[in-house]
Every structure is written in C-alpha cells, then in structure tokens.
Design a protein around this motif. Structure first.
Motif, PDB file in Angstrom:
ATOM      1  N   GLN A  27       0.855  -1.188   0.000  1.00 28.89           N
ATOM      2  CA  GLN A  27       0.000   0.000   0.000  1.00 28.89           C
ATOM      3  C   GLN A  27       0.890   1.236   0.000  1.00 28.89           C
ATOM      4  O   GLN A  27       1.647   1.469   0.938  1.00 28.89           O
ATOM      5  CB  GLN A  27      -0.899  -0.023   1.237  1.00 28.89           C
ATOM      6  N   GLU A  28       0.789   2.034  -1.058  1.00 24.16           N
ATOM      7  CA  GLU A  28       1.646   3.216  -1.193  1.00 24.16           C
ATOM      8  C   GLU A  28       0.803   4.479  -1.236  1.00 24.16           C
ATOM      9  O   GLU A  28      -0.226   4.535  -1.912  1.00 24.16           O
ATOM     10  CB  GLU A  28       2.491   3.102  -2.458  1.00 24.16           C
ATOM     11  N   THR A  29       1.245   5.510  -0.529  1.00 25.04           N
ATOM     12  CA  THR A  29       0.528   6.777  -0.476  1.00 25.04           C
ATOM     13  C   THR A  29       0.812   7.613  -1.711  1.00 25.04           C
ATOM     14  O   THR A  29       1.959   7.774  -2.118  1.00 25.04           O
ATOM     15  CB  THR A  29       0.939   7.574   0.774  1.00 25.04           C
ATOM     16  N   ASP A  76      -5.319  10.835   1.603  1.00 29.30           N
ATOM     17  CA  ASP A  76      -5.833   9.490   1.872  1.00 29.30           C
ATOM     18  C   ASP A  76      -5.927   8.651   0.607  1.00 29.30           C
ATOM     19  O   ASP A  76      -6.661   7.654   0.562  1.00 29.30           O
ATOM     20  CB  ASP A  76      -7.222   9.584   2.528  1.00 29.30           C
ATOM     21  N   ASN A  77      -5.207   9.040  -0.429  1.00 30.26           N
ATOM     22  CA  ASN A  77      -5.218   8.290  -1.688  1.00 30.26           C
ATOM     23  C   ASN A  77      -4.056   7.300  -1.712  1.00 30.26           C
ATOM     24  O   ASN A  77      -2.926   7.643  -1.357  1.00 30.26           O
ATOM     25  CB  ASN A  77      -5.113   9.244  -2.880  1.00 30.26           C
ATOM     26  N   PHE A  78      -4.346   6.076  -2.166  1.00 26.92           N
ATOM     27  CA  PHE A  78      -3.334   5.026  -2.165  1.00 26.92           C
ATOM     28  C   PHE A  78      -3.297   4.287  -3.496  1.00 26.92           C
ATOM     29  O   PHE A  78      -4.251   4.308  -4.272  1.00 26.92           O
ATOM     30  CB  PHE A  78      -3.620   4.002  -1.046  1.00 26.92           C
ATOM     31  N   ARG A  79      -2.168   3.657  -3.748  1.00 32.71           N
ATOM     32  CA  ARG A  79      -2.028   2.689  -4.837  1.00 32.71           C
ATOM     33  C   ARG A  79      -1.677   1.348  -4.205  1.00 32.71           C
ATOM     34  O   ARG A  79      -0.997   1.294  -3.177  1.00 32.71           O
ATOM     35  CB  ARG A  79      -0.923   3.102  -5.813  1.00 32.71           C
ATOM     36  N   TYR A  80      -2.141   0.269  -4.830  1.00 34.03           N
ATOM     37  CA  TYR A  80      -1.930  -1.062  -4.279  1.00 34.03           C
ATOM     38  C   TYR A  80      -1.197  -1.924  -5.307  1.00 34.03           C
ATOM     39  O   TYR A  80      -1.641  -2.058  -6.452  1.00 34.03           O
ATOM     40  CB  TYR A  80      -3.263  -1.703  -3.902  1.00 34.03           C
TER      41      TYR A  80
END
Length: 258
Positions: free
Chosen positions: A36-38, A42-46
């Motif tokens: 899980q990367e910021t 509060d938006n993330f990439r997985y």
C-alpha cells in the motif's frame, strides 16, 4: 532368444526408470503481499507482489489474472528460475480475488496455479505509520512506533545496496515482526479452555506505542551477499497481507557498519 528377451526387458526397465526420474515441472509462490503506497492525502495505490519460483528448471510466467476483475497483472523476470508481479492499482477491489498464474518451461510444458487473495476488505487498509523515536547503536536498531489502524504486525524493512550501486538502488527486505497473537488457558473456576487474542494495542504502552528492536550479527546480516544496509524503515501488515512502509531513515556512512 532368451538373451534377446532379457535385453528387451532390461531396456524397458531403463526407460521406465528414466521416466520416473524426469523432473516434474512445478512452480511455487512465496513472500506474497500487497504493498500500500501513499499518493497524497488518503489516496493510495496497491501493488500485488507475488514471488513465483521453480527449484529445478527455468520457466516463463506468461499470465497472471484476478478472478474478481479479470485484470491482467504485469510480471517481471528476476532470474531464469524466478518471476514477480509488478504494477499498481487504485483500489483493493481491482486486485482482490483468486489469482490464476500460468507458467511455461523450456519444453513448452504449461502449468497453472491459483492463489487466494479474496478476503481483502477496507479493514486491510493500514493507517499512518507514526514514528515516535528512532535510533541505532553499534549492533542494533530501535524504533518506537504508534500502532497504526488495522495493523496486526509491525517490523523493520531493510534496504540494501551493493558497494557498486548508488544509494537509491535499494530493495526492501521485510524482517522482524511483532505480531498480534492468540493464546489459550484453562479457567480455574470452570475448567473450560479460554482463548484470548492479544492485539498489538494490548502489547503497547499507555500511549499506544510499541518499541521495536532488531539486533544485527554484523559478520553476516549487515553484509548479506556483499550488500550493505543503507536505509531502515518500519512496516505494518494487515490481517490478509497488505503491507505499508513508512518512517524510512537513511543511514550515514559511519552507521553502515553498525
């Protein structure tokens, strides 16, 4: 005639033995997690990280798909015997489900394996990793971390670089974990077995902080395969394998020897 029959029978036995001794093509998966990367706020990439390998023969991981979305996951060759998935996605829904992995070896033998990551929910999204304190001494690294939301494990991630590499050419190695765990005991009054889950917060201090410490064997771990530690971070894991890394600290040249 008798000698001829013995020769034929011997040849049959030899052929059978050769068939029995042939290597069976199979692939294994290990070190599977979702990073899980910021990307801001509060938006993330997985990013699903599925490590696939064969202990006996070279192969190509030709296709990885997820049943929930039918998305194709990109792959990358590490060695002739190992592949890993790459790529990132904006939602957990895009990458949760049953993964189907298809691999082909040099003889065009095809094999299919599945991996279940269908239990992922919003409860696996890790909260912020707040580092309260960080220090290193000659033979150990110490961090005090506020327990993140949804975390069931905490630990260190160590980045390594070879002597020839630039400091930004590093990779993560997740080591040392402080887990949520389950323990059982017999109630002295009722005589019944009681099971209790100890969470990370149960192990934390009154402020919700946990102290992590990792001790190095400087002759082996700090110089694995000719690599030096250049960066230390803290990671948190959810119940079903989502990892979030934060609080990374670069080590000074003087600190690389620990």
């Amino acid at each position: 005639m008798k000698n001829f029959l013995l020769l034929v029978f011997s040849a049959f036995l030899l052929t059978s033995c050769l068939k029995d001794d042939e290597e069976k093509f199979e692939i294994l998966t290990g070190s599977n997690y979702i990073l899980q990367e910021t990307t801001g706020g509060d938006n993330f990439r997985y990013s699903p990280y599925i490590y696939t390998y064969s202990s006996s023969m070279s192969f190509k991981l030709t296709d990885v798909t997820v049943s929930n979305s039918e998305k194709s996951i990109p792959t990358k060759k590490l060695t002739d015997y190992a592949w890993v998935t790459t790529g990132s996605f904006s939602s957990l829904d895009d990458i949760k489900g049953t993964y189907k992995l298809i691999a082909v070896n040099d003889k065009d033998d095809t094999i299919e394996e599945t991996l279940d990551l269908s239990k992922l929910t919003d409860k696996d999204i890790i909260g912020d990793i707040d580092l309260v304190k960080f220090e290193y001494v000659k033979d150990s690294v110490i961090a005090v971390v506020h327990v993140p939301e949804n975390a069931v494990a905490l630990g260190f991630t160590f980045n390594f670089a070879s002597a020839e590499s630039k400091i930004d050419q590093v990779y993560d190695n997740f080591l040392y974990k402080e887990y949520e765990y389950t323990t059982s005991y017999k109630d002295p009054k009722t005589g019944k077995d009681v099971t209790v889950t100890k969470t990370l917060l149960d192990q934390a201090d009154k402020d919700g902080n946990i102290r992590l410490k990792y001790y190095f064997d400087t002759d082996s771990e700090n110089h694995m395969l000719g690599y030096n530690i250049v960066q230390v971070g803290v990671f948190a894991s959810s119940r079903y394998g989502v990892h979030r890394v934060g609080a990374k600290k670069f080590l000074s040249k003087n600190a690389q020897g620990f």
